[in-house]
Design an enzyme around this catalytic site. Structure first.
Site, PDB file in Angstrom:
ATOM      1  N   ASN A   1       0.859  -1.186   0.000  1.00  0.00           N
ATOM      2  CA  ASN A   1       0.000   0.000   0.000  1.00  0.00           C
ATOM      3  C   ASN A   1       0.900   1.242   0.000  1.00  0.00           C
ATOM      4  OD1 ASN A   1      -1.429   2.271   1.093  1.00  0.00           O
ATOM      5  ND2 ASN A   1      -3.076   0.902   1.688  1.00  0.00           N
TER       6      ASN A   1
ATOM      7  N   HIS B   1       0.894   6.245   1.707  1.00  0.00           N
ATOM      8  CA  HIS B   1       1.658   7.208   2.503  1.00  0.00           C
ATOM      9  C   HIS B   1       2.846   7.812   1.752  1.00  0.00           C
ATOM     10  CE1 HIS B   1      -1.106   6.782   5.629  1.00  0.00           C
ATOM     11  NE2 HIS B   1      -0.824   5.524   5.874  1.00  0.00           N
TER      12      HIS B   1
ATOM     13  N   ARG C   1      -9.607   8.054  -1.338  1.00  0.00           N
ATOM     14  CA  ARG C   1     -10.561   8.468  -0.303  1.00  0.00           C
ATOM     15  C   ARG C   1     -11.411   9.618  -0.801  1.00  0.00           C
ATOM     16  NH1 ARG C   1      -8.775   6.380   5.049  1.00  0.00           N
ATOM     17  NH2 ARG C   1     -10.596   7.484   5.787  1.00  0.00           N
TER      18      ARG C   1
ATOM     19  N   GLU D   1     -10.788  -9.409   3.052  1.00  0.00           N
ATOM     20  CA  GLU D   1      -9.536  -9.008   3.692  1.00  0.00           C
ATOM     21  C   GLU D   1      -9.848  -8.864   5.171  1.00  0.00           C
ATOM     22  OE1 GLU D   1      -7.158  -5.886   1.901  1.00  0.00           O
ATOM     23  OE2 GLU D   1      -6.420  -5.296   3.886  1.00  0.00           O
TER      24      GLU D   1
ATOM     25  N   HIS E   1      -5.665   3.722  -1.966  1.00  0.00           N
ATOM     26  CA  HIS E   1      -7.010   4.007  -1.448  1.00  0.00           C
ATOM     27  C   HIS E   1      -7.397   5.408  -1.906  1.00  0.00           C
ATOM     28  CE1 HIS E   1      -9.758   4.129   2.424  1.00  0.00           C
ATOM     29  NE2 HIS E   1     -10.412   4.447   1.330  1.00  0.00           N
TER      30      HIS E   1
ATOM     31  N   THR F   1      -8.389   3.620   8.114  1.00  0.00           N
ATOM     32  CA  THR F   1      -9.589   2.778   8.195  1.00  0.00           C
ATOM     33  C   THR F   1      -9.638   2.121   9.581  1.00  0.00           C
ATOM     34  OG1 THR F   1      -9.129   2.299   5.877  1.00  0.00           O
ATOM     35  CG2 THR F   1     -10.911   1.067   6.905  1.00  0.00           C
TER      36      THR F   1
ATOM     37  N   ARG G   1      -7.163  12.797   0.530  1.00  0.00           N
ATOM     38  CA  ARG G   1      -6.080  13.274   1.401  1.00  0.00           C
ATOM     39  C   ARG G   1      -4.696  12.791   0.959  1.00  0.00           C
ATOM     40  NH1 ARG G   1      -7.383   9.924   6.900  1.00  0.00           N
ATOM     41  NH2 ARG G   1      -9.399  10.903   6.583  1.00  0.00           N
TER      42      ARG G   1
ATOM     43  N   HIS H   1      -3.724  -4.467   7.773  1.00  0.00           N
ATOM     44  CA  HIS H   1      -3.860  -3.318   8.666  1.00  0.00           C
ATOM     45  C   HIS H   1      -2.958  -3.481   9.884  1.00  0.00           C
ATOM     46  CE1 HIS H   1      -5.451   0.362  10.261  1.00  0.00           C
ATOM     47  NE2 HIS H   1      -6.051   0.520   9.099  1.00  0.00           N
TER      48      HIS H   1
ATOM     49  N   GLU I   1      -8.572   0.399  -3.142  1.00  0.00           N
ATOM     50  CA  GLU I   1      -9.430   0.428  -1.942  1.00  0.00           C
ATOM     51  C   GLU I   1     -10.388   1.580  -2.071  1.00  0.00           C
ATOM     52  OE1 GLU I   1      -7.662   0.893   1.923  1.00  0.00           O
ATOM     53  OE2 GLU I   1      -6.343  -0.775   1.495  1.00  0.00           O
TER      54      GLU I   1
END
Ligand code: PXP
Length: 252
Positions: free
Chosen positions: A7, A10, A52, A158, A50, A108, A56, A197, A77
């Site tokens: 992922n 970030h 969103r 998941e 993801h 999340t 962000r 996660h 995602e």
């Protein structure tokens, strides 16, 4: 073999911190595609992003770029909302992972309430599948949610490992028991079992008691470690630990 989805949200978080209003500047960095290439090079199975509602970190253009340039699978995602679904139908990622989303959360915070939202989730699942995308539901290890994920026709679940990651000792063991039951249930129903996660090289071995895992989705810890050793080494270190897993399930 346990696959790794990296992922890279970030990486975009860091870019947005400085360049949110200047994304086309030649100075804009870090470059998302470079991060994706590093993960590919290190042996990742897929890249997760993801998109969103508040944009962000990942932006719409990032999604199209990943779709066009990635050599490995793309996992998008998303919350189950009409505008994001429209983008997913246009982009046709390999996988979509449906997640709950609220603007206030830092990340999340839990799995989907599949029981309450099963009608809308089933409809979205069918639209995505008819468009060539496999669908995963991000769920807590609660039997009713697994049962409804099956009823909605999800290809994968998941399992949310946030509770596992944030608890220690006996409480972590209790969560592992719940994860084991959930994984077994999904596997018996013919659904691929993924997890993600809060996973790190320090805690992931504790998850290896859970059977049938096909893929782990990991972001924050890989990007954090990359600050010290680079993303290639960070991903390689994780894959090295993951190679110890022996109870794996098949990729759907
Ligand atoms: N899986 C899902 C569904 C997520 O929402 C996230 C966080 O974006 C992850 C996996 C990765 O979590 P982490 O960044 O803690 O590794």
């Amino acid at each position: 073999m346990l696959h790794l989805g990296v992922n890279i949200d970030h990486v975009a978080t860091l870019r947005q911190a400085r360049y949110a209003t200047m994304l086309n500047s030649p100075n804009a960095e870090p470059i998302l595609l470079e991060a994706a290439r590093a993960a590919e090079h290190a042996g990742a199975y897929s890249i997760t992003i993801h998109l969103r509602a508040d944009r962000r970190h990942i932006q719409d253009e990032d999604v199209y770029l990943m779709k066009n340039k990635l050599r490995i699978k793309l996992n998008l995602e998303m919350g189950n909302t009409p505008d994001i679904l429209a983008i997913a139908l246009k982009v046709k990622p390999d996988f979509v992972c449906l997640v709950p989303e609220s603007r206030e959360e830092i990340t999340t915070e839990g799995g989907l309430d599949v029981v309450t939202h099963h009608i809308a989730l089933k409809e979205t699942t069918q639209r995505l599948q008819a468009n060539g995308t496999k669908v995963s539901f991000f769920v807590d290890p609660i039997p009713a949610h697994i049962e409804f994920a099956c009823k909605c026709g999800a290809d994968m679940i998941e399992l949310h490992t946030g509770t596992f990651a944030n608890h220690f000792d006996a409480e972590r063991l209790e969560e592992v028991s719940r994860l084991k039951i959930a994984a077994e249930m999904a596997h018996q129903a013919g659904i691929q079992v993924n997890a993600g996660h809060g996973l790190t090289t320090r805690n992931v071995r504790d998850l290896f008691a859970v059977p049938h895992l096909a893929e782990l989705n990991i972001g924050h810890s890989l990007v954090s470690r990359a600050i010290s050793v680079g993303l290639v080494q960070s991903v390689e270190e994780m894959l090295e630990v993951m190679s110890e897993y022996s109870l794996g399930g098949a990729i759907a």
